[in-house]
Design an enzyme around this catalytic site. Structure first.
Site, PDB file in Angstrom:
ATOM      1  N   CYS A  90       0.855  -1.187   0.000  1.00  0.00           N
ATOM      2  CA  CYS A  90       0.000   0.000   0.000  1.00  0.00           C
ATOM      3  C   CYS A  90       0.886   1.230   0.000  1.00  0.00           C
ATOM      4  O   CYS A  90       1.876   1.283   0.741  1.00  0.00           O
ATOM      5  CB  CYS A  90      -0.896  -0.013   1.233  1.00  0.00           C
ATOM      6  SG  CYS A  90      -2.012   1.406   1.326  1.00  0.00           S
ATOM      7  N   HIS A 132      -8.816  -3.760  -2.569  1.00  0.00           N
ATOM      8  CA  HIS A 132      -7.958  -2.909  -1.737  1.00  0.00           C
ATOM      9  C   HIS A 132      -8.456  -1.462  -1.751  1.00  0.00           C
ATOM     10  O   HIS A 132      -8.548  -0.816  -0.692  1.00  0.00           O
ATOM     11  CB  HIS A 132      -6.525  -3.007  -2.291  1.00  0.00           C
ATOM     12  CG  HIS A 132      -5.489  -2.242  -1.553  1.00  0.00           C
ATOM     13  ND1 HIS A 132      -4.470  -2.856  -0.845  1.00  0.00           N
ATOM     14  CD2 HIS A 132      -5.281  -0.903  -1.414  1.00  0.00           C
ATOM     15  CE1 HIS A 132      -3.695  -1.920  -0.300  1.00  0.00           C
ATOM     16  NE2 HIS A 132      -4.159  -0.733  -0.636  1.00  0.00           N
ATOM     17  N   GLU A 133      -8.804  -0.948  -2.937  1.00  0.00           N
ATOM     18  CA  GLU A 133      -9.201   0.463  -3.038  1.00  0.00           C
ATOM     19  C   GLU A 133     -10.585   0.710  -2.435  1.00  0.00           C
ATOM     20  O   GLU A 133     -10.806   1.726  -1.782  1.00  0.00           O
ATOM     21  CB  GLU A 133      -9.150   0.926  -4.495  1.00  0.00           C
ATOM     22  CG  GLU A 133      -7.788   0.803  -5.175  1.00  0.00           C
ATOM     23  CD  GLU A 133      -6.628   1.362  -4.360  1.00  0.00           C
ATOM     24  OE1 GLU A 133      -6.830   2.325  -3.604  1.00  0.00           O
ATOM     25  OE2 GLU A 133      -5.516   0.814  -4.474  1.00  0.00           O
ATOM     26  N   HIS A 136     -10.150   0.955   1.180  1.00  0.00           N
ATOM     27  CA  HIS A 136      -9.645   2.273   1.585  1.00  0.00           C
ATOM     28  C   HIS A 136     -10.794   3.262   1.798  1.00  0.00           C
ATOM     29  O   HIS A 136     -10.828   4.012   2.785  1.00  0.00           O
ATOM     30  CB  HIS A 136      -8.737   2.862   0.497  1.00  0.00           C
ATOM     31  CG  HIS A 136      -7.277   2.573   0.674  1.00  0.00           C
ATOM     32  ND1 HIS A 136      -6.577   2.917   1.801  1.00  0.00           N
ATOM     33  CD2 HIS A 136      -6.368   2.010  -0.167  1.00  0.00           C
ATOM     34  CE1 HIS A 136      -5.298   2.558   1.646  1.00  0.00           C
ATOM     35  NE2 HIS A 136      -5.152   2.002   0.470  1.00  0.00           N
TER      36      HIS A 136
END
Ligand code: NI
Length: 164
Positions: A90, A132-133, A136
């Site tokens: 990251c 992953h995004e 976030h």
């Protein structure tokens, strides 16, 4: 602080779920341009708006020139998709990588810069990046996805002994 500086793990903005985007216009276009610039400068393949301190549900990806922008993304993981554990990193935690389980396939629906419906789907690294995004934007970091046995130690190392 540079407005486009990438925020590091420990910054509360990374733990705060982002607000939906309601205004589609030049401000959103500028935000996305700043996100691509920050991501490229850091050598990444994906970036969420809160990683540059902006409270907006939008992420960008760039896989070898294949760019994607998704506003107000919703993640769809096929129930039959296997889980694959692979190394993940990251931009908000430079210098570290951890074997992280993720669905092998994933799909994101949302909107483009004009507010039109858009869909991005993929497998492998693309699927990993989508998950992953979207994480976030919900205030979730990939360390949260580590197996229970690795998670506490990874967090401790990240917060106490930052590589960057
Ligand atoms: Ni990240």
């Amino acid at each position: 602080m540079n407005a486009n500086e990438i925020r590091m793990v420990g910054d509360p903005v990374l733990r705060t779920p982002t607000a939906p985007v309601t205004a589609f216009g030049p401000g959103l276009v500028r935000l996305v341009e700043a996100m691509f610039a920050a991501m490229q400068a850091a050598g990444g393949v994906g970036l969420a708006a809160n990683q540059i301190g902006v409270d907006a549900a939008v992420f960008v990806m760039d896989f070898q020139g294949e760019r994607a922008v998704v506003v107000n993304p919703v993640l769809v993981v096929p129930t039959e998709s296997p889980v694959i554990t692979d190394m993940e990193g990251c931009l908000s935690l430079p210098g570290r990588h951890h074997a992280t389980p993720r669905s092998a396939r994933a799909e994101v629906t949302g909107q483009d810069l004009d507010g039109r419906a858009v869909r991005v789907a993929g497998e492998g690294l693309v699927a990993r990046c989508l998950q992953h995004e979207v994480d976030h934007l919900g205030g979730v970091l990939y360390l949260d996805r580590l197996p229970r046995g690795d998670r506490a130690r990874a967090w401790r190392e990240a917060l106490i002994d930052p590589v960057a």
